[in-house]
Design an enzyme around this catalytic site. Structure first.
Site, short mmCIF file in Angstrom:
data_model
loop_
_atom_site.label_atom_id
_atom_site.label_comp_id
_atom_site.label_asym_id
_atom_site.label_seq_id
_atom_site.Cartn_x
_atom_site.Cartn_y
_atom_site.Cartn_z
N GLU A 283 -4.38 -6.44 -1.94
CA GLU A 283 -5.39 -5.38 -1.99
C GLU A 283 -5.13 -4.34 -0.91
OE1 GLU A 283 -6.89 -5.63 1.05
OE2 GLU A 283 -5.88 -7.56 1.29
N GLU B 180 -2.68 -6.54 1.84
CA GLU B 180 -1.74 -5.94 0.90
C GLU B 180 -1.08 -6.95 -0.03
OE1 GLU B 180 1.20 -3.55 2.88
OE2 GLU B 180 -0.27 -2.42 4.04
#
Length: 364
Positions: free
Chosen positions: A185, A328
């Site tokens: 994310e 991430e």
């Protein structure tokens, strides 16, 4: 399932809806897991000596229903979204950073992109709710959530649409031949939303579930805790209804990732949990359908204070403990080479029968 069914309207035959997904999720294949375990036990080495690496490959056999395992084609799905709660001054960076980092994924300049190169994984950034348009592929539900400290983050319909988007993305990548998918994310403010969702799901006080994220000061942490407490008090999300929780105090990235975990379970593909935010989405999926936990592979335990508590709620134990808290999808990608090494032993090492040595026995 009944609770969700009352709130889902069929959106046409062309894609799997949330309700349809839930109805088709089943436990892992015990037969395939037994065969994979028998293969491990027949390999010419001490029994169970690769520990969790053996366990996770047995789990993958149960997920796919086959003891012949392949994870050669792998992907990282990084859901990018903005969060209106940044208005409460709960982050060190501004909302514009979300779009900048998201575009860096495409240019292979972001951390997760560089790690993907080393892990031989393909990176797919997904714009599920960024505040502005970029070159990142658009699956946008809305241009960011609203400020949850003042009103619900999103409508229930938007939350359902975001979950269904995650299911559709998972189906899309599985149809393209991907055998292992990792979750990631990007979104300024998403440790705030994740702490809020985790606190409600676990019924653990906000102050114990909230950390400094990407480097908040002590004053910033106090503002963050206060904003979360205010939002929960204002909206009273229903602990027994993950969709209600996401819609009131969550984010589009959390909702999309929840859909990916559900999609992995329906299409029988292992999904690697990244850190805190991904694990919160995993917990939402698990509360919707407990059987989908079997389709999740925990990668690492994030440095966020709530991370271990969320994994405990899932009953999962991380493969790595590196103190990572980057996000991430970095931790999920980092575990891929480890899985590949374990698989090399599983597929290539001689068995006791082949070398004509008596097999080890399980001693009581």
């Amino acid at each position: 399932t009944e609770l969700i069914g009352r709130h889902i309207e069929r959106r046409g035959e062309q894609k799997m809806t949330l309700q349809e997904t839930i109805e088709q999720i089943h436990p892992l294949s015990k037969e395939a897991m037994d065969r994979a375990k028998a293969h491990w036990d027949g390999i010419a080495k001490p029994l169970h000596s690769l520990g969790k690496l053996e366990d996770v490959l047995i789990q993958i056999a149960g997920i796919t229903g086959k003891e012949e395992i392949s994870i050669e084609k792998r992907a990282l799905l990084t859901f990018c979204a903005d969060n209106g709660v940044v208005e409460e001054n709960v982050t060190q960076s501004g909302q514009e950073v979300t779009a900048t980092v998201a575009e860096n994924f495409l240019q292979e300049k972001a951390t997760a992109a560089i790690l993907c190169r080393g892990a031989h994984a393909d990176l797919f950034p997904i714009d599920i709710g960024m505040a502005r348009d970029t070159k990142v592929p658009r699956y946008k539900v809305a241009y960011g959530t609203k400020n949850m400290a003042k009103g619900p983050a999103m409508t229930r319909e938007e939350a359902v649409r975001a979950l269904e988007t995650g299911i559709a993305v998972a189906e899309e990548k599985i149809a393209a031949g991907y055998q292992l998918m990792a979750t990631g994310e990007m979104g300024i403010g998403n440790t705030t939303t994740s702490s809020a969702v985790a606190s409600v799901l676990t019924d653990i006080p906000v102050k114990l579930m909230t950390g400094r994220g990407a480097g908040l000061s002590a004053d910033g942490l106090r503002r963050k805790i206060a904003a979360i407490e205010r939002a929960i008090s204002l909206h009273a999300p229903d602990r027994g209804d993950p969709i209600d929780i996401i819609s009131k105090v969550g984010g589009f990235d959390i909702a999309g990732l929840t859909g990916v975990f559900l999609g992995g379970a329906i299409f029988r593909i292992p999904i690697v949990i990244d850190g805190f935010i991904s694990s919160v989405a995993a917990l939402c999926a698990a509360r919707l359908v407990p059987d989908c936990i079997g389709y999740m592979l925990p990668s690492h335990c994030s440095g966020e204070p709530a991370a271990s508590k969320v994994l405990d709620e899932l009953g999962l134990s991380a493969l790595l403990d590196c103190g990572m808290s980057l996000g991430e999808g970095s931790g999920a990608v980092a575990v891929m080479p480890l899985l590949e090494m374990g698989l090399s032993v599983y597929k290539s090492m001689s068995t006791f029968e082949e070398i004509r040595v008596e097999q080890y026995e399980e001693l009581k």
